[in-house]
Scaffold this active site. Structure first.
Site, short mmCIF file in Angstrom:
data_model
loop_
_atom_site.label_atom_id
_atom_site.label_comp_id
_atom_site.label_asym_id
_atom_site.label_seq_id
_atom_site.Cartn_x
_atom_site.Cartn_y
_atom_site.Cartn_z
N ASP A 59 32.54 54.47 46.49
CA ASP A 59 33.75 54.43 47.31
C ASP A 59 33.70 53.26 48.28
OD1 ASP A 59 35.94 54.89 48.89
OD2 ASP A 59 35.23 56.80 49.72
N TYR B 290 52.28 41.77 47.88
CA TYR B 290 53.47 41.55 47.06
C TYR B 290 54.70 41.69 47.96
CZ TYR B 290 56.94 41.97 43.33
OH TYR B 290 58.02 41.77 42.51
N TYR C 159 59.84 49.42 48.00
CA TYR C 159 58.60 48.66 48.13
C TYR C 159 58.51 47.99 49.51
CZ TYR C 159 54.37 46.31 46.70
OH TYR C 159 53.05 45.92 46.62
N THR D 5 49.98 46.67 36.45
CA THR D 5 48.68 47.20 36.83
C THR D 5 48.78 48.72 36.80
OG1 THR D 5 49.17 47.30 39.21
CG2 THR D 5 48.27 45.23 38.35
#
Length: 393
Positions: free
Chosen positions: A110, A224, A234, A274
């Site tokens: 992790d 992005y 987004y 992705t």
């Protein structure tokens, strides 16, 4: 066993080990064919197993001749269950690196935890002394705060009001209208905790305290922005708040790194398939339209092409890095070209289930998604039995 893609709600639960290995090999060969790059020689990639992180590690090693340390948290295989694609990717990368005489090591754990950061510090001290570049490409829906033990979960929702728009189920190619309810304050803050810049800063802070950052050290994280049609879900949604926090973190890191003459950057990348982007409503339809337009114009890039160009044209050691007015690297420049965005916008309101395969590159999107998991890869016999026990060691 015969391994087939098992997909539930746009999430693939299986991976083909031979297909994953072949895809890693394809990316390596692309970089080798493109030619050598001037790059730092000691590079850590946090989130190294898929997408932009994997492409960064491949570009560094096989384009720049760099030694690499990778960190990712992957599910290993059992006698009856495949591993995650990232587990197979990491295995293939380390094997190909060894074959070419390139030092690589992968920490499976992790990355949000301090124990993994300590493992990375100890490895760097023993093997390199210092690190030249840290690529932060972590994509996880859950984070456990290492100080409090509290678990935070991210959500992909608009803020303020519901958002309704067209989306596509890329597996059965059906277009439908979706409505996403707004996030509340109790969902926004955890999303920033998971996907913002807090952990990125924690990596750099602990490395700085350990004295393992080289003079002129650089770090880059990926973000992005995208077009206005995806803003509500987004850039102006919960994930957008996290990305704003990530970008603001770069400024804080630049202040931290002044004494080392170091720099921190956020690279705004192109929309690509992705494991994370495929589950964001609306985004797959936008990308299917975008891919069609960019392929027609001869400017389409996958993850490896995008990252190779980033290091070839932007992040060049010893040279100033071109950035926008907010200090961000813009490697999304081809996607956001006016002619590209106008063509996508013209198609947006026309697309239906009946014409989606004609107006968009939904087939290409679906193929890219399957390749992320080792399926639809040329040269692989998917009717052949795979012995999963061969991957247990």
């Amino acid at each position: 066993m015969i391994i087939e893609p098992k997909i539930i709600k746009s999430v693939c639960l299986t991976a083909h080990p031979e297909g994953c290995e072949k895809e890693v090999e394809h990316q390596i060969q692309y970089v080798k064919n493109m030619g050598a790059l001037k790059m730092p020689k000691r590079i850590l990639v946090v989130g190294c197993s898929t997408g932009f992180g994997l492409a960064s590690r491949i570009t560094a090693a096989f384009g720049g001749g760099a030694e690499t340390l990778g960190v990712s948290f992957e599910k290993g295989p059992s006698v009856k269950r495949t591993a995650s694609p990232g587990w197979y990717n990491n295995r293939a990368f380390d094997q190909f690196s060894a074959k070419d005489g390139l030092k690589s090591y992968t920490i499976d754990g992790d990355a949000f935890s301090d124990s993994v950061k300590t493992q990375a510090i100890d490895w760097i001290r023993e093997n390199w002394g210092q690190v030249d570049l840290l690529v932060y490409s972590l994509a996880s829906p859950v984070r456990v705060d290492p100080e409090t033990g509290e678990t935070y979960r991210s959500v992909l929702k608009p803020i303020g009001k519901s958002y309704t728009a067209q989306s596509v189920d890329f597996m059965n190619q059906t277009v439908s209208e979706v409505t996403i309810g707004p996030a509340d304050e109790e969902e926004i803050a955890p999303t920033v905790k998971v996907m913002g810049g807090e952990d990125w800063k924690r990596w750099i802070s602990q490395f700085q305290s350990a004295g393992i950052l080289a003079e002129g050290f650089r770090t880059v994280s990926y973000s992005y922005i995208g077009p206005k049609v995806t803003y509500p879900v987004y850039r102006e949604g919960t994930i957008g708040k996290a990305k704003e926090n990530l970008e603001n973190s770069a400024s804080e890191l630049n202040n931290m790194l002044k004494d080392l003459h170091g720099q921190a950057f956020v690279s705004v990348n192109k929309a690509l398939v992705t494991r994370a982007s495929s589950v964001i409503p609306v985004v797959p339809l936008y990308m299917a339209l975008l891919f069609k337009i960019m392929k027609e114009k001869g400017i389409h890039e996958g993850c490896i092409e995008q990252i190779y160009r980033l290091f070839q044209d932007r992040l060049i050691p010893g040279k100033d890095v071109p950035v926008d007015e907010k200090g961000r690297i813009r490697i999304d420049d081809l996607e956001m070209r006016e002619d590209v965005q106008k063509a996508v916008s013209d198609l947006w309101d026309q697309v239906t289930t009946e014409n989606v395969s004609d107006l968009s590159d939904i087939d290409g999107f679906r193929e890219d998604y399957l390749k992320l998991h080792g399926f639809s890869v040329d040269g692989i016999d998917y009717d052949k039995e795979v012995d999963l026990t061969a991957y247990l060691n």
